[in-house]
Design a protein around this motif. Sequence first.
Motif, mmCIF file in Angstrom:
data_model
loop_
_atom_site.group_PDB
_atom_site.id
_atom_site.type_symbol
_atom_site.label_atom_id
_atom_site.label_comp_id
_atom_site.label_asym_id
_atom_site.label_seq_id
_atom_site.Cartn_x
_atom_site.Cartn_y
_atom_site.Cartn_z
ATOM 1 N N HIS A 45 4.042 -59.124 1.484
ATOM 2 C CA HIS A 45 4.618 -59.695 0.113
ATOM 3 C C HIS A 45 3.835 -59.410 -0.922
ATOM 4 C CE1 HIS A 45 5.589 -62.534 -2.736
ATOM 5 N NE2 HIS A 45 7.178 -62.412 -2.409
ATOM 6 N N GLU A 46 4.161 -58.789 -1.935
ATOM 7 C CA GLU A 46 3.386 -58.663 -3.172
ATOM 8 C C GLU A 46 3.532 -59.481 -4.473
ATOM 9 O OE1 GLU A 46 2.342 -54.146 -5.349
ATOM 10 O OE2 GLU A 46 4.427 -54.900 -5.278
ATOM 11 N N THR A 47 2.698 -60.130 -4.878
ATOM 12 C CA THR A 47 2.772 -60.794 -6.140
ATOM 13 C C THR A 47 2.351 -60.309 -7.491
ATOM 14 O OG1 THR A 47 0.762 -62.114 -5.949
ATOM 15 C CG2 THR A 47 2.771 -63.088 -4.432
ATOM 16 N N ALA A 48 1.630 -59.456 -7.075
ATOM 17 C CA ALA A 48 1.021 -58.748 -8.448
ATOM 18 C C ALA A 48 0.343 -57.438 -8.374
ATOM 19 C CB ALA A 48 -0.401 -59.583 -8.848
ATOM 20 N N ARG A 49 0.424 -56.622 -9.543
ATOM 21 C CA ARG A 49 0.179 -55.274 -9.131
ATOM 22 C C ARG A 49 -0.952 -54.873 -10.457
ATOM 23 N NH1 ARG A 49 5.802 -51.932 -8.569
ATOM 24 N NH2 ARG A 49 6.402 -52.986 -6.569
ATOM 25 N N SER A 50 -1.794 -53.869 -10.096
ATOM 26 C CA SER A 50 -3.029 -53.467 -10.701
ATOM 27 C C SER A 50 -3.959 -54.631 -10.919
ATOM 28 C CB SER A 50 -2.623 -53.182 -12.153
ATOM 29 O OG SER A 50 -3.416 -52.448 -12.875
ATOM 30 N N CYS A 51 -4.797 -54.812 -11.988
ATOM 31 C CA CYS A 51 -6.000 -55.333 -11.900
ATOM 32 C C CYS A 51 -6.330 -56.103 -13.087
ATOM 33 C CB CYS A 51 -7.236 -54.564 -11.367
ATOM 34 S SG CYS A 51 -8.914 -55.649 -11.186
ATOM 35 N N TRP A 52 -6.368 -57.457 -13.162
ATOM 36 C CA TRP A 52 -6.532 -58.142 -14.644
ATOM 37 C C TRP A 52 -7.985 -57.778 -15.053
ATOM 38 C CZ3 TRP A 52 -10.057 -61.807 -13.978
ATOM 39 C CH2 TRP A 52 -10.313 -62.356 -12.703
ATOM 40 N N TRP A 53 -8.911 -57.917 -13.895
ATOM 41 C CA TRP A 53 -10.322 -57.779 -14.327
ATOM 42 C C TRP A 53 -10.454 -56.395 -14.831
ATOM 43 C CZ3 TRP A 53 -14.349 -60.657 -15.260
ATOM 44 C CH2 TRP A 53 -15.529 -60.078 -15.189
ATOM 45 N N TYR A 90 14.879 -63.445 7.734
ATOM 46 C CA TYR A 90 14.246 -62.798 8.661
ATOM 47 C C TYR A 90 13.643 -63.899 9.578
ATOM 48 C CZ TYR A 90 14.975 -58.893 5.900
ATOM 49 O OH TYR A 90 15.458 -57.925 5.210
ATOM 50 N N GLU A 91 13.961 -65.065 9.373
ATOM 51 C CA GLU A 91 13.576 -66.182 10.287
ATOM 52 C C GLU A 91 11.899 -66.049 10.779
ATOM 53 O OE1 GLU A 91 16.300 -66.118 13.533
ATOM 54 O OE2 GLU A 91 17.716 -66.955 12.128
ATOM 55 N N ARG A 92 11.176 -66.095 9.534
ATOM 56 C CA ARG A 92 9.591 -65.862 9.882
ATOM 57 C C ARG A 92 9.090 -66.482 8.689
ATOM 58 N NH1 ARG A 92 8.669 -62.489 13.928
ATOM 59 N NH2 ARG A 92 10.379 -61.376 14.177
ATOM 60 N N LEU A 93 7.801 -67.184 9.081
ATOM 61 C CA LEU A 93 7.143 -67.840 8.354
ATOM 62 C C LEU A 93 5.556 -66.990 8.122
ATOM 63 C CD1 LEU A 93 7.663 -71.359 9.490
ATOM 64 C CD2 LEU A 93 8.416 -70.207 7.478
ATOM 65 N N ASP A 94 5.413 -66.002 8.710
ATOM 66 C CA ASP A 94 4.225 -65.330 8.619
ATOM 67 C C ASP A 94 4.015 -64.212 7.807
ATOM 68 O OD1 ASP A 94 1.483 -64.523 9.201
ATOM 69 O OD2 ASP A 94 2.188 -63.899 11.293
ATOM 70 N N PHE A 95 3.568 -64.250 6.476
ATOM 71 C CA PHE A 95 3.551 -63.454 5.507
ATOM 72 C C PHE A 95 2.145 -62.899 5.380
ATOM 73 C CE2 PHE A 95 7.308 -65.636 4.656
ATOM 74 C CZ PHE A 95 8.024 -64.726 4.027
ATOM 75 N N GLN A 96 2.075 -61.450 4.965
ATOM 76 C CA GLN A 96 0.782 -60.991 4.602
ATOM 77 C C GLN A 96 0.754 -60.646 3.166
ATOM 78 O OE1 GLN A 96 -2.010 -60.302 6.464
ATOM 79 N NE2 GLN A 96 -3.050 -59.613 4.793
ATOM 80 N N THR A 97 0.034 -61.011 2.336
ATOM 81 C CA THR A 97 -0.093 -60.761 0.868
ATOM 82 C C THR A 97 -0.814 -59.318 0.704
ATOM 83 O OG1 THR A 97 0.126 -62.966 0.264
ATOM 84 C CG2 THR A 97 -0.520 -61.557 -1.648
ATOM 85 N N VAL A 98 -0.246 -58.528 -0.216
ATOM 86 C CA VAL A 98 -0.846 -57.349 -0.290
ATOM 87 C C VAL A 98 -1.470 -57.043 -1.447
ATOM 88 C CG1 VAL A 98 0.502 -56.147 1.638
ATOM 89 C CG2 VAL A 98 1.494 -56.189 -0.434
ATOM 90 N N ASP A 99 -1.504 -57.778 -2.260
ATOM 91 C CA ASP A 99 -2.059 -57.785 -3.696
ATOM 92 C C ASP A 99 -3.396 -57.277 -3.810
ATOM 93 O OD1 ASP A 99 0.299 -58.945 -4.170
ATOM 94 O OD2 ASP A 99 -0.529 -60.919 -5.096
#
Length: 105
Positions: A45-53, A90-99
């Motif tokens: 799962h992705e919530t953001a792209r690029s880099c604010w810093w 998808y009947e899943r609760l396991d997410f990997q954030t890729v930001d």
Amino acid sequence: MEVPQTGDGTVPLDEIPTPVYDEYFARILGTGFAEEIGGDLQLLHETARSCWWGVKSHCTFCGRAGSSMTFRSKSPYRVVREITALARRYERLDFQTVDKILDAH
């Protein structure tokens, strides 16, 4: 469906479609090891792209350059709605954030 772009050519992340993992799961189910790994599968799962810093102070080790530095993130409402929809579908609760970096706000 046409997705609106911002002035710099990027698309607001709240406007992109929710990921569809149907083919991913179908292919895994077609393997001989699906039962062994089925319970361990995570949804990316992705919530953001690029880099604010990097917009403020470009790090010397960073490979990003120019217009690709424009930071964009999904609204909290969109993130919750999307994760909820994916968990149900998808009947899943396991997410990997890729930001690369999380929104500071």
